[in-house]
Motif scaffolding. Structure first.
Motif, PDB file in Angstrom:
ATOM      1  N   GLU A 233      10.914  23.271 -12.717  1.00 39.23           N
ATOM      2  CA  GLU A 233      11.818  24.018 -12.145  1.00 39.23           C
ATOM      3  C   GLU A 233      11.436  23.582 -10.503  1.00 39.23           C
ATOM      4  OE1 GLU A 233      12.059  27.851 -12.966  1.00 39.23           O
ATOM      5  OE2 GLU A 233      13.339  27.370 -14.696  1.00 39.23           O
TER       6      GLU A 233
ATOM      7  N   ASP B 268      10.638  20.962  -9.037  1.00 40.42           N
ATOM      8  CA  ASP B 268      11.103  19.805  -8.568  1.00 40.42           C
ATOM      9  C   ASP B 268      12.497  20.052  -7.978  1.00 40.42           C
ATOM     10  OD1 ASP B 268       9.004  18.196  -8.784  1.00 40.42           O
ATOM     11  OD2 ASP B 268       9.413  17.741 -10.877  1.00 40.42           O
ATOM     12  N   LEU B 269      13.306  21.139  -8.571  1.00 47.17           N
ATOM     13  CA  LEU B 269      14.789  21.498  -7.922  1.00 47.17           C
ATOM     14  C   LEU B 269      14.664  21.814  -6.551  1.00 47.17           C
ATOM     15  CD1 LEU B 269      15.892  23.226 -11.045  1.00 47.17           C
ATOM     16  CD2 LEU B 269      16.337  20.874 -10.646  1.00 47.17           C
ATOM     17  N   TYR B 270      13.616  22.185  -5.768  1.00 46.46           N
ATOM     18  CA  TYR B 270      13.398  22.985  -4.612  1.00 46.46           C
ATOM     19  C   TYR B 270      12.881  21.900  -3.707  1.00 46.46           C
ATOM     20  CZ  TYR B 270      14.572  27.164  -7.213  1.00 46.46           C
ATOM     21  OH  TYR B 270      14.847  28.107  -8.239  1.00 46.46           O
TER      22      TYR B 270
ATOM     23  N   LEU C 281      17.087  15.923 -12.913  1.00 48.71           N
ATOM     24  CA  LEU C 281      15.889  17.122 -12.508  1.00 48.71           C
ATOM     25  C   LEU C 281      16.360  18.263 -13.417  1.00 48.71           C
ATOM     26  CD1 LEU C 281      15.336  17.016  -8.630  1.00 48.71           C
ATOM     27  CD2 LEU C 281      14.006  15.790 -10.639  1.00 48.71           C
ATOM     28  N   LYS C 282      17.596  18.614 -13.627  1.00 46.99           N
ATOM     29  CA  LYS C 282      18.002  19.607 -14.408  1.00 46.99           C
ATOM     30  C   LYS C 282      17.873  19.178 -15.888  1.00 46.99           C
ATOM     31  CE  LYS C 282      21.385  21.902 -11.454  1.00 46.99           C
ATOM     32  NZ  LYS C 282      23.032  22.287 -11.099  1.00 46.99           N
TER      33      LYS C 282
END
Length: 477
Positions: A311, A313-315, A356-357
């Motif tokens: 998660e 990596d989503l930011y 990424l998701k």
């Protein structure tokens, strides 16, 4: 302006404490209050219980302790701890500043001939340049969303699982070694019984020949008695093979040549018979005592932490970087040239095709699989204890009944021989009585072996002795 100067550090501080992903919570599953054939009484930790000493066999005790440090499977599991400890260092290193130093030196030159246009005289030229460059660079990825903290959490959980895996290997070693020893002693007992039967049947053959010479027995009677002698002889090689194979396997478990174990066990000994009962506790105790359950739970924690890694990596991520460089050219009048740079860099994922998701979904699925694996391990452990306990209770009943069978047939054989000598019965009555005695004695030996094996299975199923001689378990941080 003053407001922004105050707000920015506070915002950075709040962001630095943010950790994405679910916080780990210990799993739970419904378990019965007690095992079906025991009292609902919780037991103490059995991890340091040397249950094999209940057999009161000094040779077995020596083999167990010898193999604690020599078993190759246990040694492999111990070596995996080294790799897991290194992974903890790797996971923690990502959150620390990265500093590097570089340097290089250059020497360049030019040689050749040339012709001057104004003067047709041939001349030569030579030039050379020397320079040294050096640089120092540093970078630090600010862990705003706890990516490295989750990685470190996962690595520590995996390290704990590696320690538990050592105890799993140690339990497997104990089960295999003690069961192999029980088998070896059974084959020796069966060999001794068959040799005893051989003596008895040879006596019967001799008696039949004497009665035949007196005219009271036929050649058929002699052949039947002789057939039982040969049948007993035919049973011996398979039993000898069984003993040798069991002894060889013990040697493999200890990591020593087979001949060293075979020679030391050839003398023989009584079949191992447990002298004490085993307290099984309650099913909930297994979660604390079984190393495979603890290892499965540690892997679940590691998988849960990996959700936070995915998660994060989503930011966006911010990296602070800087460098200092120095150069010197010895052919110029300028002695040194120094350069430096410093500043943040921002990385923001905008479009990646949903990769990424998808990684987050994969991490969540892995965690769910680890939970199901943990639950399956718990339920299997309960089943193993139930099965071993039920079998052991009935094994004691079988052994007690079989002892009475042996006593009955022993008396029957004595009476059959006396009756045959007196002419009141036939040789078939004697042969049947001998066969019944031989079968009953072998059945008793087999029942004792099964009792000992189920005693081993029950103690292993509750995690007994898993931490004897083991390393200290590391607590995750």
């Amino acid at each position: 302006m003053n407001f922004s100067r105050t707000l920015f550090p506070l915002t950075m501080l709040l962001l630095s404490g943010c950790v994405v992903g679910p916080d780990y919570q210990k799993p739970d599953t419904a378990l019965p209050a007690k095992f079906s054939e025991s009292k609902a009484t919780s037991s103490e930790s059995v991890a340091l219980n040397p249950w094999w000493e209940s057999f009161r066999d000094k040779r077995l005790n020596g083999l167990v302790h010898q193999g604690m440090a020599e078993n190759l499977t246990v040694q492999q599991a111990l070596e995996r701890i080294t790799a897991a400890e290194a992974n903890v260092i790797v996971a923690g290193a990502g959150a620390l500043p990265n500093v590097g130093l570089s340097a290089d030196g250059n020497v360049s030159g030019q040689d050749g001939n040339f012709i001057r246009r104004s003067n047709p005289t041939t001349g030569a030229s030579h030039s050379e340049s020397k320079s040294i460059n050096a640089g120092l660079s540093a970078s630090w990825l600010i862990d705003f969303f706890g990516q490295y903290r989750r990685q470190r959490e996962a690595a520590n959980a995996s390290l704990d699982a590696a320690y538990d895996d050592v105890n799993v290997a140690r339990l497997a070693y104990l089960s295999d070694l003690v069961s192999s020893y029980v088998n070896a002693r059974y084959y020796q007992e069966a060999l001794a019984l068959n040799r005893k039967n051989l003596v008895s049947r040879r006596e019967t053959l001799k008696l039949t020949n004497e009665i035949k010479e007196a005219g009271a027995a036929s050649s058929l009677d002699v052949l039947q008695a002789e057939g039982l002698v040969n049948q007993t002889l035919a049973n011996l090689p398979a039993l000898e093979t069984g003993f040798l194979q069991s002894a060889n396997h013990i040697a493999t478990l200890l990591g020593v040549p087979a001949s060293t174990i075979t020679s030391s066990m050839t003398k023989g000994s009584a079949q191992p018979m447990p002298r004490y009962a085993t307290r099984t506790g309650v099913p909930a105790d297994l979660i604390r005592n079984r190393p495979d359950i603890r290892a499965a739970e540690r892997r679940l924690q590691a998988a849960t932490a990996q959700i936070g890694v995915a998660e994060a990596d989503l930011y966006p991520s911010i990296e602070l970087g800087g460098s200092i460089g120095a150069a010197r050219n010895f052919n110029t009048k300028v002695g040194n040239l120094t350069s430096w740079s410093f500043g943040p860099s921002l990385s923001l994922p905008i479009f990646n095709g949903g990769a990424l998701k998808a990684q987050v979904k994969i991490a969540r699925s892995d965690a769910e699989q680890q939970y199901l694996a943990w639950k399956s391990t718990v339920l299997t452990a309960v089943e193993e204890v139930e099965n071993a306990q039920s079998a052991l209770i009935r094994d004691y009943q079988t052994v007690a009944a079989q002892r009475k069978v042996v006593d009955t047939f022993d008396q029957t054989l004595v009476l059959a021989r006396e009756s045959y000598r007196g002419g009141a019965s036939t040789i078939l009555d004697v042969l049947d009585a001998e066969r019944n005695v031989a079968d009953a004695r072998l059945a008793l030996a087999s029942a004792i072996r099964q009792l000992a094996r189920d005693y081993v299975a029950l103690n292993v199923a509750i995690g007994g002795g898993a931490e004897i001689g083991g390393a200290t378990v590391v607590v995750s941080k």
